[in-house]
Design an enzyme around this catalytic site. Structure first.
Site, mmCIF file in Angstrom:
data_model
loop_
_atom_site.group_PDB
_atom_site.id
_atom_site.type_symbol
_atom_site.label_atom_id
_atom_site.label_comp_id
_atom_site.label_asym_id
_atom_site.label_seq_id
_atom_site.Cartn_x
_atom_site.Cartn_y
_atom_site.Cartn_z
ATOM 1 C CB ILE A 15 3.865 11.099 -11.758
ATOM 2 C CG1 ILE A 15 3.182 11.225 -10.388
ATOM 3 C CG2 ILE A 15 2.827 10.849 -12.850
ATOM 4 C CD1 ILE A 15 2.277 12.413 -10.236
ATOM 5 C CG LEU A 16 6.666 5.928 -14.115
ATOM 6 C CD1 LEU A 16 6.330 4.440 -14.059
ATOM 7 C CD2 LEU A 16 8.144 6.128 -14.470
ATOM 8 C CG MET B 61 7.817 8.312 -3.177
ATOM 9 S SD MET B 61 6.120 7.771 -2.859
ATOM 10 C CE MET B 61 5.410 9.319 -2.314
ATOM 11 N N GLY C 12 11.448 0.437 1.019
ATOM 12 C CA GLY C 12 11.622 -0.825 0.303
ATOM 13 C C GLY C 12 11.145 -2.076 1.020
ATOM 14 C CB SER C 13 8.905 -2.852 3.868
ATOM 15 O OG SER C 13 7.630 -2.370 3.559
ATOM 16 C CG ASN C 14 5.131 -3.291 -0.361
ATOM 17 O OD1 ASN C 14 4.345 -4.236 -0.255
ATOM 18 N ND2 ASN C 14 4.880 -2.089 0.141
ATOM 19 C CG HIS D 40 -2.702 4.224 -3.733
ATOM 20 N ND1 HIS D 40 -1.870 5.329 -3.797
ATOM 21 C CD2 HIS D 40 -3.858 4.656 -3.153
ATOM 22 C CE1 HIS D 40 -2.498 6.375 -3.288
ATOM 23 N NE2 HIS D 40 -3.693 5.990 -2.884
HETATM 24 C C1 GRF Z 1 3.581 1.727 0.685
HETATM 25 O O1 GRF Z 1 2.638 2.141 1.619
HETATM 26 C C2 GRF Z 1 2.985 1.747 -0.706
HETATM 27 O O2 GRF Z 1 1.643 1.433 -0.733
HETATM 28 C C3 GRF Z 1 3.186 3.180 -1.118
HETATM 29 O O3 GRF Z 1 4.439 3.521 -0.587
HETATM 30 C C4 GRF Z 1 4.722 2.716 0.559
HETATM 31 C C5 GRF Z 1 6.027 2.033 0.318
HETATM 32 O O4 GRF Z 1 6.457 1.316 1.431
HETATM 33 N N1 GRF Z 1 3.068 3.340 -2.530
HETATM 34 P P1 GRF Z 1 7.775 0.420 1.341
HETATM 35 O O5 GRF Z 1 8.858 1.316 0.751
HETATM 36 O O6 GRF Z 1 7.477 -0.741 0.463
HETATM 37 O O7 GRF Z 1 8.066 0.040 2.745
#
Ligand code: GRF
Length: 191
Positions: free
Chosen positions: A93-94, A91, A13-15, A110
């Site tokens: 697929i919808l 993770m 969940g860093s994004n 991605h």
């Molecule tokens: C990221 O590398 C994103 O591109 C991929 O999964 C990872 C998620 O990272 N789809 P985080 O959970 O946001 O840290």
């Protein structure tokens, strides 16, 4: 346009946290109205709870039927009047039906320069191929894996000394910036 965003996660969940922070600081006008994880053990869901945003776990292991999972998800998103779904390390697929229902309202990040390295283990594959440039892509989600229309990309230079982990870190830093840039552009371009 100010979106009502749902962030879908499965892991770290860093994004997600980065988008939440950008909203809090007013860098983007949209609001994250809910965070959904299909994985009850994701560390991201704990971070979202600590942040104070609405969180919901819809466990895809117990809801083995894809339709059931997606129906619950749709109901939850409708309840919050979501009009943009941001996948961030989600993770699962919808399915076709869900994607059609939310056409052009789902975006994904991605960790590769699509159309190269669709699917999993992108960093490892990039290192093994000795690519000189790697990066990340944000795209609309369609029926084919990692194949929807590209919204934006960021590039990183791959050094001879890089390995899977160092590349992952470099790309993740770019991912954080790119997600905010894309959200700002969507807000601007859609009124
Ligand atoms: C990221 O590398 C994103 O591109 C991929 O999964 C990872 C998620 O990272 N789809 P985080 O959970 O946001 O840290």
């Amino acid at each position: 346009m100010e979106y009502k965003i749902a962030i879908l996660i499965s892991g770290n969940g860093s994004n997600m946290l980065n988008i939440l922070d950008a909203c809090k600081k007013g860098e983007i006008k949209s609001k994250v109205v809910t965070v959904v994880s299909n994985n009850p053990d994701s560390s991201g869901i704990t971070k979202a709870k600590d942040f104070g945003v609405n969180c919901r776990v819809i466990n895809s292991d117990t809801l083995k039927n894809k339709n059931d999972f997606e129906n619950y998800l749709s109901l939850h998103l409708k309840k919050f009047n979501v009009n943009l779904i941001c996948l961030a390390g989600f993770m699962k697929i919808l399915g076709r039906k869900f994607v059609k229902k939310w056409n052009k309202k789902i975006i994904n990040i991605h960790p590769s320069l699509l159309p190269a390295f669709k699917g999993l283990n992108t960093h490892k594959r990039a290192i093994n191929m000795k690519v000189k440039y790697a990066g990340c892509t944000i795209h609309y989600v369609n029926n084919k894996l990692d194949s929807g229309e590209i919204l934006d990309q960021e590039i990183v230079k791959v050094l001879d000394t890089d390995n899977e982990n160092s590349l992952k870190k470099k790309i993740l830093m770019k991912e954080h910036k790119l997600y905010i840039k894309v959200l700002k552009n969507l807000e601007r371009n859609n009124g």
